[in-house]
Write a protein that holds these residues in place. Structure first.
Motif, PDB file in Angstrom:
ATOM      1  N   PHE A  45     -32.337  -5.567  12.900  1.00  0.00           N
ATOM      2  CA  PHE A  45     -31.161  -6.420  13.109  1.00  0.00           C
ATOM      3  C   PHE A  45     -29.882  -5.594  13.067  1.00  0.00           C
ATOM      4  O   PHE A  45     -28.960  -5.831  13.853  1.00  0.00           O
ATOM      5  N   TRP A  46     -29.811  -4.621  12.149  1.00  0.00           N
ATOM      6  CA  TRP A  46     -28.622  -3.759  12.087  1.00  0.00           C
ATOM      7  C   TRP A  46     -28.468  -2.962  13.380  1.00  0.00           C
ATOM      8  O   TRP A  46     -27.372  -2.837  13.920  1.00  0.00           O
ATOM      9  N   CYS A  47     -29.564  -2.419  13.879  1.00  0.00           N
ATOM     10  CA  CYS A  47     -29.509  -1.620  15.126  1.00  0.00           C
ATOM     11  C   CYS A  47     -29.040  -2.474  16.301  1.00  0.00           C
ATOM     12  O   CYS A  47     -28.195  -2.047  17.091  1.00  0.00           O
ATOM     13  N   VAL A  48     -29.586  -3.680  16.408  1.00  0.00           N
ATOM     14  CA  VAL A  48     -29.244  -4.567  17.526  1.00  0.00           C
ATOM     15  C   VAL A  48     -27.788  -5.004  17.457  1.00  0.00           C
ATOM     16  O   VAL A  48     -27.045  -4.936  18.436  1.00  0.00           O
ATOM     17  N   ILE A  71     -15.491  -3.206  11.957  1.00  0.00           N
ATOM     18  CA  ILE A  71     -16.157  -3.552  10.695  1.00  0.00           C
ATOM     19  C   ILE A  71     -16.281  -5.069  10.548  1.00  0.00           C
ATOM     20  O   ILE A  71     -17.352  -5.592  10.200  1.00  0.00           O
ATOM     21  N   ILE A  72     -15.200  -5.788  10.829  1.00  0.00           N
ATOM     22  CA  ILE A  72     -15.217  -7.260  10.718  1.00  0.00           C
ATOM     23  C   ILE A  72     -16.251  -7.859  11.673  1.00  0.00           C
ATOM     24  O   ILE A  72     -17.048  -8.733  11.303  1.00  0.00           O
ATOM     25  N   LYS A  73     -16.252  -7.382  12.909  1.00  0.00           N
ATOM     26  CA  LYS A  73     -17.179  -7.913  13.912  1.00  0.00           C
ATOM     27  C   LYS A  73     -18.635  -7.640  13.528  1.00  0.00           C
ATOM     28  O   LYS A  73     -19.494  -8.534  13.590  1.00  0.00           O
ATOM     29  N   GLN A  74     -18.919  -6.404  13.102  1.00  0.00           N
ATOM     30  CA  GLN A  74     -20.283  -6.029  12.767  1.00  0.00           C
ATOM     31  C   GLN A  74     -20.820  -6.777  11.552  1.00  0.00           C
ATOM     32  O   GLN A  74     -21.936  -7.304  11.562  1.00  0.00           O
ATOM     33  N   PHE A  75     -20.008  -6.870  10.491  1.00  0.00           N
ATOM     34  CA  PHE A  75     -20.514  -7.496   9.272  1.00  0.00           C
ATOM     35  C   PHE A  75     -20.564  -9.016   9.375  1.00  0.00           C
ATOM     36  O   PHE A  75     -21.347  -9.669   8.667  1.00  0.00           O
ATOM     37  N   PHE A  78     -23.922  -9.314  10.837  1.00  0.00           N
ATOM     38  CA  PHE A  78     -24.939  -8.912   9.863  1.00  0.00           C
ATOM     39  C   PHE A  78     -25.127  -9.986   8.786  1.00  0.00           C
ATOM     40  O   PHE A  78     -26.261 -10.255   8.360  1.00  0.00           O
ATOM     41  N   PHE A  79     -24.042 -10.602   8.335  1.00  0.00           N
ATOM     42  CA  PHE A  79     -24.146 -11.679   7.347  1.00  0.00           C
ATOM     43  C   PHE A  79     -25.008 -12.828   7.880  1.00  0.00           C
ATOM     44  O   PHE A  79     -25.855 -13.371   7.174  1.00  0.00           O
ATOM     45  N   LEU A  80     -24.755 -13.200   9.142  1.00  0.00           N
ATOM     46  CA  LEU A  80     -25.525 -14.289   9.747  1.00  0.00           C
ATOM     47  C   LEU A  80     -27.011 -13.946   9.785  1.00  0.00           C
ATOM     48  O   LEU A  80     -27.868 -14.775   9.462  1.00  0.00           O
ATOM     49  N   GLY A  81     -27.317 -12.724  10.182  1.00  0.00           N
ATOM     50  CA  GLY A  81     -28.711 -12.303  10.260  1.00  0.00           C
ATOM     51  C   GLY A  81     -29.375 -12.189   8.903  1.00  0.00           C
ATOM     52  O   GLY A  81     -30.562 -12.518   8.748  1.00  0.00           O
ATOM     53  N   LEU A 102     -26.310  -8.108  -0.832  1.00  0.00           N
ATOM     54  CA  LEU A 102     -25.453  -8.121   0.354  1.00  0.00           C
ATOM     55  C   LEU A 102     -24.094  -7.487   0.054  1.00  0.00           C
ATOM     56  O   LEU A 102     -23.551  -6.734   0.870  1.00  0.00           O
ATOM     57  N   SER A 103     -23.553  -7.761  -1.109  1.00  0.00           N
ATOM     58  CA  SER A 103     -22.249  -7.203  -1.481  1.00  0.00           C
ATOM     59  C   SER A 103     -22.313  -5.682  -1.599  1.00  0.00           C
ATOM     60  O   SER A 103     -21.414  -4.967  -1.125  1.00  0.00           O
ATOM     61  N   VAL A 104     -23.383  -5.170  -2.230  1.00  0.00           N
ATOM     62  CA  VAL A 104     -23.523  -3.723  -2.406  1.00  0.00           C
ATOM     63  C   VAL A 104     -23.731  -3.036  -1.052  1.00  0.00           C
ATOM     64  O   VAL A 104     -23.159  -1.973  -0.777  1.00  0.00           O
ATOM     65  N   ILE A 105     -24.554  -3.657  -0.177  1.00  0.00           N
ATOM     66  CA  ILE A 105     -24.763  -3.100   1.167  1.00  0.00           C
ATOM     67  C   ILE A 105     -23.446  -3.040   1.915  1.00  0.00           C
ATOM     68  O   ILE A 105     -23.093  -2.011   2.514  1.00  0.00           O
ATOM     69  N   THR A 106     -22.698  -4.142   1.908  1.00  0.00           N
ATOM     70  CA  THR A 106     -21.424  -4.217   2.621  1.00  0.00           C
ATOM     71  C   THR A 106     -20.451  -3.154   2.127  1.00  0.00           C
ATOM     72  O   THR A 106     -19.872  -2.402   2.918  1.00  0.00           O
TER      73      THR A 106
END
Length: 451
Positions: A45-48, A71-75, A78-81, A102-106
């Motif tokens: 999902f991150w790659c896509v 960053i805003i667009k990507q995350f 990613f949050f949705l996924g 999720l917070s630590v990943i972000t």
């Protein structure tokens, strides 16, 4: 890191981000719930999403505001996924530290993004990972670009000098316009910046062709905000400095040619096996009963790069001496009864799927013309020859837009060429699918100009 390894920077950033994500999940996830499929899901999902959001399309001239936007667009995606996983695969499962993970990943990936951004700027400011550049022209706009190269060392540009036909007492002047080609052949040049106000259209085209052949990036320095072509876009190197980037067109990328060819082969095989295999014997009988001559009509047409090939069609006319010279017109007496049906339903074009298998045509593309007509159109229509940079097609954007059949007036061929060029400049696999669907719908409802 030398310039020849620059292409590894973005893949390396992607790998680091994926490793960080997997390590964080492994360390923080409830071990009773952790499974390989979740890690695989996050990785894919991150790659896509990073491809969709252009997350790794950060260049040496990218501004900090652009970085925040990516960053805003990507995350957001990613949050949705991330949360969709539990709805799709683990419905009803509650993991207490979902938000912590999720917070630590972000936080980690955002820090990593800025780390790379700052690291590369520092690295380039010390004279590493440089792009060698030359400037053609020395007007005010060109001087602003040169000034930027000299003052912003962290962008990583090695300014070699400029070319101009005008006389300047400047030690950085390398030579005149016609000396550019020899200089580039003898020296390593990565990017050429060309001032539009100092050069003619012919000179710009000459440099564009040369840069393409040498795989050198060409950027245009405008004196206005006008864009000159679809394959150009504005880039800002500073808050006020703008250049025009000469983008590659879709078919300049080898992978797109492979995608189109693979689709052509499979789609044509399907038509040949499941339609032509039983339709040809039936039509052979019907065509022979009405008129003498072969079932397949062969005609020379112009193809890729203007080279001739033999185009196949089901014969829809009686044998005549004008088939290679005159287009069919409404109520044309040469057309047979079965031929009229074939033309009305576009079934006469079906043998061209054999041309597609042979590699002479594509399923979608500009329609091929007779050489005699092509020479005539070239005189009246600008950019007509651009149609030849791709294989001709059985159907195309112009055809589904109503520009097919007989050319009655100059605007007919001009609009057809305009749409053909639009297709070439805006190609995508989904555009091809859309054209095929619309072609089928047009056939089913009947087309007025199919005669």
């Amino acid at each position: 890191m030398k310039k020849r390894y620059s292409f590894l920077i973005k893949p390396l950033q992607l790998i680091v981000d994926i490793l960080l994500t997997n390590i964080i999940v492994y360390l923080l996830y409830n071990k009773g719930y952790l499974n390989f499929y979740f890690l695989l899901y996050l990785t894919i999902f991150w790659c896509v999403t990073s491809y969709i959001s252009s997350y790794y399309k950060v260049y040496r001239h990218t501004r900090i505001l652009r970085l925040f936007s990516l960053i805003i667009k990507q995350f957001f995606l990613f949050f949705l996924g991330y949360f969709a996983y539990y709805g799709l695969f683990n419905e009803g499962e509650i993991v207490n530290n979902q938000f912590l993970i999720l917070s630590v990943i972000t936080a980690s990936l955002i820090v990593n993004k800025f780390f790379w951004f700052i690291l590369l700027k520092k690295y380039r400011s010390k004279g590493n990972n440089l792009r060698s550049t030359i400037v053609l022209g020395f007007d005010e706009s060109a001087k602003n670009v040169i000034k930027l190269f000299k003052s912003r060392t962290n962008l990583g540009y090695n300014y070699l000098g400029f070319f101009s036909n005008k006389e300047y007492k400047n030690k950085k002047k390398i030579g005149k316009f016609n000396e550019v080609f020899e200089y580039v052949n003898k020296n390593e040049v990565d990017e050429i910046y060309l001032s539009l106000s100092e050069h003619t259209k012919e000179q710009i085209n000459e440099i564009n062709k040369f840069a393409t052949e040498k795989d050198i990036v060409l950027k245009l320095i405008p004196d206005s905000i006008e864009l000159y072509s679809k394959n150009q876009s504005v880039e800002y190197y500073d808050d006020t400095l703008m250049v025009i980037n000469v983008n590659k067109l879709p078919f300049d990328f080898t992978q797109n040619l492979y995608i189109k060819r693979i689709f052509d082969i499979f789609f044509s095989l399907f038509i040949c096996v499941f339609i032509l295999s039983w339709l040809m014997p039936i039509l052979w009988v019907l065509v022979k009963l009405e008129s003498k001559g072969p079932l397949i009509f062969k005609q020379k047409r112009e193809g890729l790069n203007g080279e001739e090939f033999i185009c196949y069609k089901f014969r829809s006319m009686r044998i005549n001496d004008f088939s290679d010279k005159v287009h069919a017109t409404k109520n044309d007496k040469r057309v047979t009864k079965i031929g009229a049906f074939l033309r009305k339903t576009s079934m006469d074009e079906l043998p061209q799927f054999i041309n597609v298998l042979f590699g002479d045509m594509s399923v979608i593309g500009p329609r091929p013309h007779l050489e005699s007509l092509s020479l005539e159109y070239q005189k009246d229509v600008d950019n007509y020859l651009k149609r030849h940079v791709v294989k001709p097609g059985i159907t195309g954007l112009a055809q589904i837009s109503g520009y097919r059949g007989e050319i009655k007036k100059a605007s007919d061929i001009k609009n057809r060429v305009r749409l053909d060029i639009f297709y070439i400049e805006n190609w995508s696999f989904f555009l091809d699918v859309k054209i095929i669907i619309q072609t089928v719908l047009n056939v089913l409802k009947g087309e007025e100009k199919a005669y």
